[in-house]
Design an enzyme around this catalytic site. Structure first.
Site, PDB file in Angstrom:
ATOM      1  N   LYS A  41       0.857  -1.191   0.000  1.00 13.54           N
ATOM      2  CA  LYS A  41       0.000   0.000   0.000  1.00 13.54           C
ATOM      3  C   LYS A  41       0.892   1.240   0.000  1.00 13.54           C
ATOM      4  CE  LYS A  41      -2.415   3.342   2.433  1.00 13.54           C
ATOM      5  NZ  LYS A  41      -1.818   4.383   1.588  1.00 13.54           N
ATOM      6  N   GLU A  84       9.501   1.645  10.714  1.00 13.09           N
ATOM      7  CA  GLU A  84      10.504   2.668  10.365  1.00 13.09           C
ATOM      8  C   GLU A  84       9.814   4.009  10.522  1.00 13.09           C
ATOM      9  OE1 GLU A  84      13.645   2.436   9.543  1.00 13.09           O
ATOM     10  OE2 GLU A  84      13.784   0.265   9.448  1.00 13.09           O
ATOM     11  N   CYS A  94      13.343  11.129   6.415  1.00 12.43           N
ATOM     12  CA  CYS A  94      13.314  10.714   7.822  1.00 12.43           C
ATOM     13  C   CYS A  94      14.665  10.884   8.490  1.00 12.43           C
ATOM     14  CB  CYS A  94      12.862   9.268   7.921  1.00 12.43           C
ATOM     15  SG  CYS A  94      13.876   8.158   6.942  1.00 12.43           S
ATOM     16  N   GLU A 105       9.315  16.614  14.770  1.00 13.80           N
ATOM     17  CA  GLU A 105      10.017  16.293  13.525  1.00 13.80           C
ATOM     18  C   GLU A 105       9.605  17.331  12.469  1.00 13.80           C
ATOM     19  OE1 GLU A 105       8.670  12.845  11.395  1.00 13.80           O
ATOM     20  OE2 GLU A 105      10.689  12.435  10.676  1.00 13.80           O
TER      21      GLU A 105
END
Ligand code: NAP
Length: 486
Positions: free
Chosen positions: A180, A255, A289, A388
């Protein structure tokens, strides 16, 4: 349906070896972030489509896992070859749906092709062990067994790289998979599926579904056929999946987010450090990331490093990623740009000073362009210091002692990546030991490579992708004990 026809007919789901519409024929518009135009309508499936895909994957698995790893490798290796042949075409699709400059898109396709090739080989090394016996007449061995059907969910920032890190080890291990992609960036993955199909992918071994994320995830979590979920995305969704996985005790690879420190020591040339820092920070607009997000610069080189950084950042060329020479494309969606504006405004309110950038790039009327931004005078209350950022914003801080900077760098719930700039081996080694991060780049702003483990400590994730660990994540260890006849 022939694969070329699938591309022409529109963007379809791939289930049980067939391109098909989603249940009810629903579609979703994929937007080019440089022009804000809808590029095309992608089929938007449902929970029912996901169930069909899981069932197809379950049906395909017995034959796939019985193939030798050498035969499974042929499909992966041929896919790698086809991806390399078509890298330019796939890269154009990727840039058009995601925004990153063409050179970065092409690098992503080639890196992913390397991942296919590497796992084609590593699948041949799924070794068990012979374990010495403590009782006479007994013999002990371990065997490696594929975990089962995998549900793989990935985000929009590296649509090919991140699915490849799941598809390749899963297939190499003998698992089958339902992929997906992010709703905003499914198109380039369609082209990678076309490569896999031409490479001889048997029906059901890898399936592609799109649709409402929560519904698809619920099917992965609640359908007993799905034995593992491999997720790349935000820490918040990762935690939700972890809670949901408890009932079925599903295996998980997570992750998740990061907030990487970049630490500049005074022994090396600060201008070189600034170049490395800017390269790492503004790649894919900071929507990475492992992007460095907090820059700790030693007081002795702060002035020179800051001047060089501002100069490099100011001169980066913004534009449509398809145009030659463009170094920074648009952010991938309006929400991301608005979030960046919010972070900068918040930093300003808490006392930060803008050294360059700080606003939407006004030269273009359309597109989600934000100026590469450098900030100083950061207050630790500023959101950008703890949340973040996923944005092209570089907050500069200073330090004077190694132990203090280790403590500051580790003062976060994240632990994905960290960067150190130094030529002093002792400093580099102490930092590598002291930093709480799964990936540490010493003078290296782009450390990911298929043969090395990738993943985070603390709230940045669970498990590792790539490398031998990435293959093990799709294997169970079976222990077999033999009692021999006297
Ligand atoms: P996100 O919201 O978690 O979305 C990522 C993927 O999860 C998308 O496919 C999304 O589908 C799906 N999703 C959304 N809500 C879900 C739910 N409730 N259950 C299951 N799946 C769900 O993440 P994002 O903000 O778009 O992506 C950026 C994040 O990914 C950042 O935190 C970044 O650090 C992280 N990331 C981590 C790594 C790594 O290797 N550690 C690599 C890249 C990115 P839809 O698109 O359909 O909403």
């Amino acid at each position: 349906m022939a694969t070329a026809t699938a591309t022409k007919a529109g963007k379809l789901l791939y289930i049980d070896g067939k391109w098909c519409e989603g249940e009810g024929g629903k579609t979703i518009g994929v937007i080019n972030p440089a022009t804000e135009e809808v590029i095309c309508e992608m089929a938007f499936g449902s929970r029912k489509d996901t169930r069909r895909a899981l069932e197809a994957a379950a049906k395909a698995m017995p034959a796939w896992m019985k193939l030798t790893p050498y035969d499974r490798a042929k499909v992966l290796k041929k896919t790698a070859d086809l991806m390399r042949e078509r890298a330019d075409a796939i890269a154009r699709t990727l840039t058009t749906e995601q925004g990153k400059p063409l050179a970065e898109s092409k690098a992503e396709i080639l890196h992913s092709a390397d991942t296919f090739e590497w796992f084609a080989e590593e699948g041949k090394r799924a070794y068990g062990q012979v374990i010495p016996n403590s009782q006479p007449g007994k013999r002990h061995v371990t065997l490696k067994h594929p975990i089962g059907v995998v549900g793989a969910i990935s985000p929009w920032n590296f649509p090919i790289t991140l699915q490849s890190r799941k598809i390749c080890p899963a297939l190499a291990a003998g698992c089958t998979i339902v992929c997906k992609p992010a709703s905003q960036t499914p198109l380039s993955l369609v082209q990678v599926f076309e490569c896999m199909i031409e490479a001889g992918l048997p029906p059901g071994v890898a399936n592609l579904v799109t649709g409402p994320a929560q519904e698809i995830a619920d099917e992965f979590l609640e359908n007993p056929v799905c034995r593992k979920i491999s997720f790349t995305g935000s820490t918040e969704v990762g935690k939700q999946l972890m809670r949901g996985a408890a009932d079925g005790l599903k295996r998980l690879s997570l992750e998740l987010g990061g907030h990487a420190p970049f630490i500049v020591f005074p022994d090396a040339d600060p201008e070189v450090g600034a170049k490395i820092a800017v390269t790492g920070k503004f790649r894919n607009n900071g929507q990475v990331c492992i992007a460095p997000s907090r820059f700790y610069v030693h007081k002795d080189v702060q002035k020179k490093f800051t001047e060089a950084t501002v100069e490099f950042a100011k001169n980066l060329k913004l534009g449509n990623g398809l145009d030659a020479g463009v170094e920074i494309g648009p952010m991938f969606e309006k929400r991301a740009m608005e979030n960046t504006i919010g972070l900068v405004e918040d930093a300003k309110k808490t006392g930060a000073k803008i050294l360059t950038g700080g606003k939407r790039y006004e030269k273009f009327e359309k597109g989600y362009f934000f100026e590469p931004t450098v900030l100083s005078n950061l207050n630790m209350d500023a959101k950008i210091m703890t949340d973040e950022p996923f944005a092209p914003v570089m907050p500069l801080l200073d330090f004077s002692k190694l132990d203090d900077v280790i403590a500051a760098a580790n003062n976060t719930r994240y632990g994905l990546a960290a960067y150190v700039f130094t030529n002093d081996l002792t400093v580099a080694w102490k930092m590598a030991e002291g930093l709480e991060a799964g990936i540490i780049g010493v003078n290296d702003p782009v450390p990911a490579t298929p043969q090395c483990p990738f993943g985070g400590m603390k709230e940045s994730g669970l498990g590792r992708e790539l490398a031998h660990e990435g293959l093990e994540a799709y294997l169970e260890t079976k222990y077999v004990s033999f009692k021999l006849r006297d």
